[in-house]
Design a protein around this motif. Structure first.
Motif, PDB file in Angstrom:
ATOM      1  N   SER A  37      -4.705  44.685 -30.794  1.00 20.82           N
ATOM      2  CA  SER A  37      -5.903  45.070 -31.534  1.00 20.82           C
ATOM      3  C   SER A  37      -6.651  43.849 -32.052  1.00 20.82           C
ATOM      4  O   SER A  37      -6.044  42.808 -32.325  1.00 20.82           O
ATOM      5  N   LYS A  38      -7.974  44.002 -32.206  1.00 20.35           N
ATOM      6  CA  LYS A  38      -8.766  43.036 -32.967  1.00 20.35           C
ATOM      7  C   LYS A  38      -8.479  43.299 -34.442  1.00 20.35           C
ATOM      8  O   LYS A  38      -8.397  44.469 -34.852  1.00 20.35           O
ATOM      9  N   SER A  40      -9.720  40.767 -37.143  1.00 20.12           N
ATOM     10  CA  SER A  40     -10.644  40.049 -38.036  1.00 20.12           C
ATOM     11  C   SER A  40     -11.828  39.534 -37.223  1.00 20.12           C
ATOM     12  O   SER A  40     -11.657  39.142 -36.061  1.00 20.12           O
ATOM     13  N   ASN A  41     -13.025  39.538 -37.870  1.00 26.17           N
ATOM     14  CA  ASN A  41     -14.227  38.988 -37.226  1.00 26.17           C
ATOM     15  C   ASN A  41     -14.347  37.489 -37.467  1.00 26.17           C
ATOM     16  O   ASN A  41     -14.681  36.735 -36.583  1.00 26.17           O
ATOM     17  N   ASP A  42     -14.074  37.078 -38.713  1.00 27.87           N
ATOM     18  CA  ASP A  42     -14.305  35.696 -39.098  1.00 27.87           C
ATOM     19  C   ASP A  42     -13.144  35.170 -39.949  1.00 27.87           C
ATOM     20  O   ASP A  42     -13.070  35.507 -41.122  1.00 27.87           O
ATOM     21  N   PRO A  44     -12.190  34.996 -35.732  1.00 32.85           N
ATOM     22  CA  PRO A  44     -11.862  36.061 -34.780  1.00 32.85           C
ATOM     23  C   PRO A  44     -10.355  36.112 -34.510  1.00 32.85           C
ATOM     24  O   PRO A  44      -9.797  35.205 -33.898  1.00 32.85           O
ATOM     25  N   GLU A 137      -5.771  33.439 -33.258  1.00 32.11           N
ATOM     26  CA  GLU A 137      -7.224  33.205 -33.252  1.00 32.11           C
ATOM     27  C   GLU A 137      -7.717  33.101 -31.813  1.00 32.11           C
ATOM     28  O   GLU A 137      -7.079  32.451 -30.976  1.00 32.11           O
TER      29      GLU A 137
END
Ligand code: FMN
Length: 161
Positions: A37-38, A40-42, A44, A137
């Motif tokens: 799964s993804k 975090s955006n920032d 990434p 990351e």
């Protein structure tokens, strides 16, 4: 509530199917994963959940990096081969005849025909029950907009996961 019902309920979580590729100085491996799964955006960040008994587990620990290739719907046979054969007995790259491409930033390989190849550096490893969550990351992402993702089906799940 019985275990079988919980297991079947958990299969209602929709998962994409991918291959994790890891390479150290003297070993390499590729294995099928669906618990990804993804997260975090920032920055990434993604997470992949790997059982400690997998051949690739210590390779990821040693290399500290890996490639997560998200497979396309035409690649179900590849997913099943890499998710049922064992690197303890064979070299999956040779045996399955996997077509690879060069990476940019991490050791390992891209998988040809995948919808995306994500180059990942491990940030954290968390033991979660009978698996390890590698939080990583994403340093680079190559993708193909024309392809559709391979999604985990009950049929695939009953084979192994
Ligand atoms: C569709 C599918 C999804 C899988 N997802 C995972 C996963 O998320 N994590 C994991 O540790 N193993 C997963 N597996 C199991 C491994 O890919 C499988 O046990 C593989 O053969 C291990 O190879 P090894 O013996 O070389 O470690 C999955 C298998 C299949 C078929």
């Amino acid at each position: 509530m019985n275990d079988e019902q919980i297991k079947k309920g958990l299969r209602k979580i929709v998962n994409p199917v991918g291959l994790v590729v890891a390479k150290t100085d003297d070993k390499k491996d590729v294995t099928t994963v669906a618990w990804i799964s993804k997260v975090s955006n920032d920055p990434p960040l993604i997470v992949v959940s790997i059982a400690p008994e997998r051949y690739i587990h210590p390779l990821i620990e040693e290399a500290g990096e890996f490639v997560l290739a998200l497979l396309s719907e035409e690649q179900e046979a590849l997913a099943l081969s890499c998710g049922t054969k064992t690197a303890y007995h064979i070299d999956k790259f040779d045996d399955v005849g996997i077509e690879t491409q060069e990476t940019q930033f991490v050791k390992g390989f891209h998988i040809k025909g995948a919808i995306a190849n994500l180059e990942c550096r491990v940030k954290d490893a968390v033991v979660a029950g009978d698996h390890t969550l590698f939080v990583a990351e994403v340093l680079a992402a190559n993708y193909d907009e024309s392809k559709r993702p391979l999604i985990m089906t009950n049929k695939m799940g009953t084979i192994c996961y």
